[in-house]
Write a protein that holds these residues in place. Sequence first.
Motif, mmCIF file in Angstrom:
data_model
loop_
_atom_site.group_PDB
_atom_site.id
_atom_site.type_symbol
_atom_site.label_atom_id
_atom_site.label_comp_id
_atom_site.label_asym_id
_atom_site.label_seq_id
_atom_site.Cartn_x
_atom_site.Cartn_y
_atom_site.Cartn_z
ATOM 1 N N GLY A 47 -11.615 -17.565 -19.840
ATOM 2 C CA GLY A 47 -11.784 -16.283 -19.690
ATOM 3 C C GLY A 47 -10.707 -15.366 -20.366
ATOM 4 N N THR A 48 -10.405 -14.247 -19.990
ATOM 5 C CA THR A 48 -9.277 -13.593 -20.451
ATOM 6 C C THR A 48 -7.885 -13.485 -19.743
ATOM 7 N N ALA A 49 -7.812 -14.116 -18.598
ATOM 8 C CA ALA A 49 -6.829 -14.370 -17.771
ATOM 9 C C ALA A 49 -5.826 -15.565 -17.988
ATOM 10 N N ALA A 50 -4.546 -15.269 -18.322
ATOM 11 C CA ALA A 50 -3.466 -16.169 -18.461
ATOM 12 C C ALA A 50 -2.207 -15.726 -18.194
ATOM 13 N N TRP A 51 -1.678 -16.972 -17.585
ATOM 14 C CA TRP A 51 -0.079 -16.679 -17.347
ATOM 15 C C TRP A 51 0.683 -17.791 -18.212
ATOM 16 N N VAL A 52 2.206 -17.274 -18.848
ATOM 17 C CA VAL A 52 2.634 -18.117 -19.839
ATOM 18 C C VAL A 52 4.329 -17.927 -19.085
ATOM 19 N N ALA A 53 4.966 -19.016 -18.878
ATOM 20 C CA ALA A 53 6.131 -19.101 -18.418
ATOM 21 C C ALA A 53 7.284 -19.500 -19.532
ATOM 22 N N GLY A 54 8.527 -19.168 -19.498
ATOM 23 C CA GLY A 54 9.350 -19.707 -20.148
ATOM 24 C C GLY A 54 11.043 -19.677 -19.909
ATOM 25 N N ARG A 55 11.649 -19.904 -20.849
ATOM 26 C CA ARG A 55 13.171 -19.804 -20.785
ATOM 27 C C ARG A 55 13.631 -18.373 -20.427
ATOM 28 N N GLY A 56 14.737 -18.301 -19.799
ATOM 29 C CA GLY A 56 15.252 -16.901 -19.076
ATOM 30 C C GLY A 56 14.566 -16.389 -18.299
ATOM 31 N N GLY A 57 13.616 -16.931 -17.465
ATOM 32 C CA GLY A 57 12.746 -16.380 -16.431
ATOM 33 C C GLY A 57 11.725 -15.623 -17.200
ATOM 34 N N THR A 58 11.131 -15.836 -18.377
ATOM 35 C CA THR A 58 10.432 -15.210 -19.094
ATOM 36 C C THR A 58 8.871 -15.619 -18.598
ATOM 37 N N ILE A 59 8.071 -14.546 -18.145
ATOM 38 C CA ILE A 59 6.828 -14.498 -17.654
ATOM 39 C C ILE A 59 5.704 -13.647 -18.524
ATOM 40 N N LEU A 60 4.850 -14.184 -18.896
ATOM 41 C CA LEU A 60 3.785 -13.361 -19.772
ATOM 42 C C LEU A 60 2.698 -13.442 -18.835
ATOM 43 N N LYS A 61 1.745 -12.263 -18.799
ATOM 44 C CA LYS A 61 0.494 -12.020 -18.225
ATOM 45 C C LYS A 61 -0.484 -11.456 -19.266
ATOM 46 N N ARG A 62 -1.736 -12.068 -19.473
ATOM 47 C CA ARG A 62 -2.688 -11.446 -20.136
ATOM 48 C C ARG A 62 -3.836 -11.189 -19.365
ATOM 49 N N THR A 63 -4.644 -10.251 -19.348
ATOM 50 C CA THR A 63 -5.680 -9.719 -18.179
ATOM 51 C C THR A 63 -6.951 -9.435 -19.081
ATOM 52 N N GLU A 64 -6.708 -9.298 -20.628
ATOM 53 C CA GLU A 64 -7.713 -8.584 -21.478
ATOM 54 C C GLU A 64 -8.017 -9.604 -22.567
ATOM 55 N N ALA A 65 -9.184 -9.649 -23.300
ATOM 56 C CA ALA A 65 -9.225 -10.277 -24.495
ATOM 57 C C ALA A 65 -8.503 -9.615 -25.561
ATOM 58 N N VAL A 66 -7.843 -10.423 -26.434
ATOM 59 C CA VAL A 66 -7.237 -9.940 -27.514
ATOM 60 C C VAL A 66 -7.842 -10.410 -28.831
#
Length: 117
Positions: A47-66
């Motif tokens: 679907g459209t929801a996704a979480w991504v994590a990385g260096r330095g405490g980076t957290i990205l969240k996607r809730t809509e289609a792109v």
Amino acid sequence: MAAASRDDVMVAGDQGRVLQTRNGGEEWGVQPTVTSAALFGAAYRGGTAAWVAGRGGTILKRTEAVATVKVPRPKLPPALRGAPKLRPQDETEALAPILEDDIPRATPPRRKPPPKP
């Protein structure tokens, strides 16, 4: 990497890149991100929801289609270049490491004699 199904996969990587395929890897779409930090993990269930994590405490969240940009599949498999042949280092060479590209050559540590009592 996180797989929602055999064909629906999301991959997070270096320089903030996130790729997604919905056709088993035939085509990969580059997902827009707001970071250039190295990304290490993804949580994606389709679907459209996704979480991504990385260096330095980076957290990205996607809730809509792109909208994405298609990345063509390479025609040739990736291959590693051969490493340059190293020659033995003798003691008469300069003490400073010789730079080959951006990686200095490893030199053994010099042992100091123990202090006299």
